[in-house]
Design an enzyme around this catalytic site. Sequence first.
Site, short mmCIF file in Angstrom:
data_model
loop_
_atom_site.label_atom_id
_atom_site.label_comp_id
_atom_site.label_asym_id
_atom_site.label_seq_id
_atom_site.Cartn_x
_atom_site.Cartn_y
_atom_site.Cartn_z
CG HIS A 14 -1.91 0.97 1.39
ND1 HIS A 14 -1.66 2.27 1.78
CD2 HIS A 14 -3.25 0.89 1.19
CE1 HIS A 14 -2.81 2.93 1.81
NE2 HIS A 14 -3.79 2.12 1.46
CG ASP A 56 0.61 -2.24 6.21
OD1 ASP A 56 -0.36 -2.43 6.96
OD2 ASP A 56 0.56 -1.57 5.16
CD GLN A 62 -6.77 -4.61 3.94
OE1 GLN A 62 -7.68 -5.39 4.21
NE2 GLN A 62 -7.01 -3.33 3.66
CE LYS A 117 -7.34 -0.30 6.26
NZ LYS A 117 -8.05 -0.02 5.00
CB CYS A 152 -3.75 3.18 -1.65
SG CYS A 152 -4.99 4.43 -1.36
#
Length: 405
Positions: free
Chosen positions: A122, A199, A202, A225, A363
């Site tokens: 991302h 990261d 997700q 999220k 993104c």
Amino acid sequence: MFDIEKIRRQFPILTQKVNGKPLVYLDNGATTQKPRQVIDIVNKMYSEYNSNIHRGVHYLSAKSTELYENARETVRKFINAETPEEIIFTKGTTDAINLAAFSFGEKYIKENDEIIVGLTEHHSNIVPWQMLCKRKKAKLKVIPADENGELKFEEFKKLLGKKTKLVAFAHVANSTGIINPVEKIIEETRKTEAKILIDGAQAIQHKKIDVKTLDCDFYAFSGHKIYAETGIGVLYGKKELLETMPPYQGGGDMIKSVSFEKTEYADLPLKFEAGTSNYVAAVSLAEALNFVNSTGIENIEKHESELLAYAEEKLSSINGLKIFGKSRNKTSAVSFNIKNTHFYDIGMILDKLGTAVRTGTHCAEPTMKHFGITGTVRASFAVYNTFDEIDKLYEGIIKAQKMLS
Ligand code: PMP
């Protein structure tokens, strides 16, 4: 027992109609909807407990502070960090990565050092590192990906070296849903001095995350999220490392004492939490994690992987539909295009049918460039999605395809 109807009843937004059709919300990668208990706790915070944290001696301030610090403990437990000082509240994943890039970078990055990121990141796990490299005259190296969007592990091994100071990559790539080989990358990186940032934007909502077992140095994620409010996120960092890093921002709450001669910074975690934190959203995050805990992350993972398998099989049967990011190791997202149609048109027609999907680059422009496309349609799943909703997505795509051909 995983009772999908019971789960759905907890999300008030799901009962509405959009364009006269029952809402089918498949844009969970962008943000998730909120369960009643999260909405209620926000209401309760403002109706009963609201006051700025860490500052007052009065009842309301003490209550807000207690709830905020309890939220930190809930997050600590959720990701199995060693101590609450390792949990830094931020605005979200982007803010968490920027914090790490600035603060770690200030201390540890110098000219000609190297930072490695994945090709399929991302933008928020690319741009902060580019900015750091520019500031420090360091170099950004990129782990290439294969035609399916999987990072090439053997190429990664070649990039890793004495000059590597940090390896930053997504646990799950947001544009494809591919789960990166986190354990292998960490194991390889541990053979060097380099630190590791994951990261987890997700991943946190789909899989059990244990930062101790993973043995990463940083793990970043966003509350919104994982069924919490917007405006809150977390940077997990190993205590010994965070302690050596300078503050990211200066201001209230991050100091022990201030004079014009000398300012002494607060201890962890407040050193990294300048200004009024979004304490209401932090409490909402704890409540969202309570929701996930009571549902069971393993149940969520199982349900979502069944949805994904069903969606991939069903969508693959559509003539001219191409899935980007085919992999056995995936979670909760299908990214696709349909021959001779534009992703925006598909998304707009699906919206007319009540189905919300994401369209565009997600993104992740370098990933799109890698695939030789300008964007995709992405359907991404959460705990409350159903097989029936995937049928609706399928029927909607067929309809859109007919209309556009
Ligand atoms: N990384 C990944 C993999 C993401 O999917 C996202 C959100 N789309 C982000 C970072 C940024 O998250 P936020 O906008 O909540 O800061």
